[in-house]
Design an enzyme around this catalytic site. Structure first.
Site, PDB file in Angstrom:
ATOM      1  N   LYS A  98      -8.445   0.789   3.967  1.00 22.28           N
ATOM      2  CA  LYS A  98      -7.949  -0.378   4.707  1.00 22.28           C
ATOM      3  C   LYS A  98      -9.029  -1.434   4.951  1.00 22.28           C
ATOM      4  O   LYS A  98      -8.732  -2.617   5.077  1.00 22.28           O
ATOM      5  CB  LYS A  98      -7.353   0.067   6.039  1.00 22.28           C
ATOM      6  CG  LYS A  98      -6.082   0.902   5.901  1.00 22.28           C
ATOM      7  CD  LYS A  98      -4.920   0.078   5.373  1.00 22.28           C
ATOM      8  CE  LYS A  98      -3.610   0.865   5.370  1.00 22.28           C
ATOM      9  NZ  LYS A  98      -2.532   0.123   4.704  1.00 22.28           N
ATOM     10  N   GLU A 120      -0.773  -5.269  12.897  1.00 24.14           N
ATOM     11  CA  GLU A 120       0.043  -4.108  13.225  1.00 24.14           C
ATOM     12  C   GLU A 120      -0.703  -2.888  12.732  1.00 24.14           C
ATOM     13  O   GLU A 120      -1.551  -2.987  11.852  1.00 24.14           O
ATOM     14  CB  GLU A 120       1.398  -4.214  12.510  1.00 24.14           C
ATOM     15  CG  GLU A 120       1.397  -3.768  11.036  1.00 24.14           C
ATOM     16  CD  GLU A 120       0.510  -4.614  10.119  1.00 24.14           C
ATOM     17  OE1 GLU A 120       0.224  -5.774  10.476  1.00 24.14           O
ATOM     18  OE2 GLU A 120       0.097  -4.116   9.049  1.00 24.14           O
ATOM     19  N   SER A 389      -7.222   8.245  -0.186  1.00 25.29           N
ATOM     20  CA  SER A 389      -7.268   6.926   0.460  1.00 25.29           C
ATOM     21  C   SER A 389      -7.895   6.935   1.849  1.00 25.29           C
ATOM     22  O   SER A 389      -8.342   5.909   2.334  1.00 25.29           O
ATOM     23  CB  SER A 389      -5.851   6.350   0.546  1.00 25.29           C
ATOM     24  OG  SER A 389      -4.989   7.254   1.194  1.00 25.29           O
TER      25      SER A 389
END
Lengths: 407, 267
Positions: A98, A120, A389
């Site tokens: 991210k 969010e 991830s």
């Protein structure tokens, strides 16, 4: 193949943000000028060498890129088939992919003179990444998070607060990611002049699906070169989990014109037949094209078009829609999608911990579960690349609770 | 009152009628199913009796991202009570049967309309007696999904304009809107507000310079003095959240507020 015949290229999406019949910009009028401003700023940013250099430098010195590709020898031997390689996004700063997107959009926000950042978050990984970048750049940061997710990802709530962000609990609807996005959009529509909405996945109205993809494609660009260097070959399959789908698009993009099979793994929850899942592509009775949060894509919805509540053991996959580019690539037959259940993901969690000494995020465990199903059916010369991830520290409470229940 | 063609023409006549009396049109918003189906019909019919000019009829959606807490809670309540798109069309039919003659514009988010089937939805809405459609997550660029069916049946498809819209947005809305242009008074979501921005009259002037289409202001209007002020600068105004909030106290409270707002226009 002529370049113009390529499935993908710089012409995707078109000027209105469409990937084939998916995408677009379905937002209240108030946001249209803001999205136009964002799109123009992003176009200028893309072409600006100074920004590109700054992003590359921070990606290297601050985030630790390139992240390694690791050959999971014990896991591969255990499964007794294909050789499994892991793209270690879990080793990026803040513990997940991210940060790639948060850093890119953070620099863009700074260049646009927007000092107030909203975002969010579901699992909290995007929230932590955003709070981190806001601290790095000295920006004011507010994170919307469903109260159910706050409960199941408490460590990430503390992390965001430590990093100076305000975490705003969302009590509406299912109190998960979908509702956090609703609240973030309501905030943006209200504070549109001074606020930058740092959206965390390849979702939402144009230009987000494209912009987030561009910031995440570093994953695949690195991994493709690393695989060629380490094995002399391209992987036979790339596997990634798909919530919104940013880590998957990020990995897949570099391989689109290769013979590599590209597999996205959705959250099968308690099983497709139970209806308690987040597998948009797996269940044609519930997952149909529709419009949610500004984009046209596959959406889990009732016959009457009301958005369904979803379920997954991993908060980051627990969402009713999927990035429009995934819907497009699937319609072209270039990517395909399967699912892993909660139990399969937890099993994969256990196996990776024991065989490789790596604690994976529950989201990534869905991709691992698919690799574990496939590897034994494949030859020892074949190669699977899994996008790991994120790391699983945030999931320990959930895993302890789930394992205590079942075992 | 005329019982002629419905749709765009009926909406045009509504503005003509109000203009003839030197006032703006008052269009209450009210959601079907709050607090229940029967009561919402009752409330709308009674507001019709006191002479409001038209209605925005709310259809529920699970994720109403342009709405503030009052309307979001009310439509969520309606959804839990089993209200769906078909039931809202039924409500329009029932209102017509009860003699409600004012223009009725259905307000709903795009996805339930797509799920219903845009052509079928528009045809059935028209057949039920609706005059127009208000879809808050459908900017002019995406209108293609509903434009043709609406044009073919004469159902108005309103376009929105927000105060941060520059000349190009104004041109687009002016070109595309049928029925009226819905002017969002403030950047934000629906909900009653203490005051409306000082810049609103100037914005309306800029829009007016580019179009003759009726301009209806919505978002944030709840008080008689605001209604009166809107009456002086716009062709119409919409009040939603304040009426929905009044419904918590019962039917009479809604009607009293609607009457106060309506009377403010004649004062």
């Amino acid at each position: 193949m002529k370049p113009s015949d390529r499935i993908e290229g710089t012409q995707i999406p078109d000027a209105r943000g469409y990937f084939g019949e998916f995408g677009g910009q379905f937002v209240p009028e108030t946001l249209v000028p803001a999205l136009e401003e964002l799109n123009e700023a992003y176009e200028a940013f893309r072409d600006n060498e100074e920004f590109a250099d700054r992003l590359r430098q921070l990606a290297r010195d601050y985030c630790g890129r390139p992240t390694p590709v690791y050959f999971a020898r014990r896991l591969s031997d255990h499964l007794g088939g294909a050789q499994i390689y892991l793209k270690r996004e879990d080793l990026a700063h803040t513990g997940a992919h991210k940060i790639n997107n948060a850093l890119g959009q953070g620099l863009l926000a700074e260049s646009m003179g927007k000092r107030r950042i909203i975002a969010e978050t579901g699992a909290g990984q995007h929230g932590v990444a955003t709070a981190t970048v806001a601290a790095l750049l000295g920006l004011d940061c507010h994170i919307y998070m469903g109260s159910v997710d706050m409960e199941r990802q408490r460590p990430n709530v503390f992390r965001m607060q430590l990093l100076g962000a305000e975490v705003i609990p969302v009590e509406s609807g299912s109190r998960t990611l979908k509702d956090a996005i609703n609240e973030a959009i309501r905030d943006w529509v209200t504070n549109v002049d001074d606020t930058f909405y740092l959206l965390g996945s390849v979702l939402g109205p144009h230009p987000y699906p494209r912009m987030v993809r561009d910031f995440q494609r570093v994953i695949g660009d690195e991994a493709r070169g690393q695989m060629l260097q380490m094995t002399g070959n391209l992987p036979d399959a790339c596997i990634a989990c798909v919530g919104g789908g940013s880590n998957a698009i990020g990995l897949f993009y570099a391989f689109l014109e290769d013979p590599t099979e590209l597999v996205g793994v959705e959250a099968g929850g308690r099983g497709i037949e139970t209806g308690a899942h987040a597998a948009r592509f797996a269940d044609p009775s519930l997952g149909r094209p529709g419009v949610l949060h500004g984009t046209r894509s596959y959406v889990l919805q009732s016959l009457e078009g009301q958005i369904m509540d979803t379920h997954s053991v991993s908060a980051g996959l627990d969402y009713a829609s999927v990035g429009p580019e995934h819907a497009h690539l699937r319609s072209k037959g270039r990517t395909h999608y399967t699912w892993a259940t909660d139990d399969e993901a937890l099993e994969a969690f256990d196996v990776l911990c024991r065989y490789e000494g790596i604690i994976p995020a529950l989201e990534s465990c869905h991709a691992l579960a698919e690799a574990m199903k496939r590897a034994p059916q494949m030859g020892r010369a074949e190669i699977i690349l899994v996008n790991l991830s994120g790391r699983g520290d945030k999931d320990l409470d959930t895993v302890v609770a789930e394992m205590g229940r079942d075992r | 009152m005329s019982t002629g063609n419905r749709g765009e023409e009926a909406i045009a006549r509504m503005f003509e009628g109000a203009r003839k009396h030197g006032r703006a049109a008052f269009l209450p918003y009210y959601p079907i199913g709050y607090p229940d189906y029967g009561t919402s019909i009752e409330i709308i019919a009674k507001m019709a009796d006191i002479g409001v000019d038209g209605f925005e009829i709310g259809m529920p959606f699970s994720d109403p991202l342009a709405d503030g807490p009052t309307i979001a809670a009310a439509t969520d309540h309606a959804l839990r009570g089993g209200i769906n798109t078909a039931r809202c069309l039924e409500a329009v039919r029932e209102l017509r049967e009860r003699g409600v003659d004012q223009p009725l514009l259905l307000m709903g988010y795009l996805n339930p309309i797509l799920a219903y089937g845009p052509e079928i939805f528009v045809a059935e809405a028209r057949e039920a007696g609706a005059d127009g459609l208000i879809v808050p997550d459908l900017p002019p660029e995406e209108r293609g999904l509903l434009e043709d069916p609406c044009r073919n049946s004469g159902l108005a498809l309103v376009a929105f304009l927000a105060p941060n819209g520059g000349p190009r947005r104004i041109t687009l809305a002016a070109e595309k809107a049928t029925g009226f242009i819905y002017i969002v008074s403030v950047t934000g979501i629906t909900g009653a507000r203490e005051s409306l921005p000082d810049t609103l009259p100037a914005f309306l002037d800029r829009v007016r310079a580019q179009t003759d289409k009726p301009l209806v202001v919505g978002f944030g209007i709840s008080r008689p003095e605001q209604a009166r002020a809107m009456g002086e600068i716009a062709d119409g105004f919409i009040v939603g959240s304040a009426l929905v909030r009044a419904a918590e106290e019962g039917i009479d409270a809604v009607i009293r507020l609607a009457e106060t707002l309506r009377n403010a226009l004649d004062a």
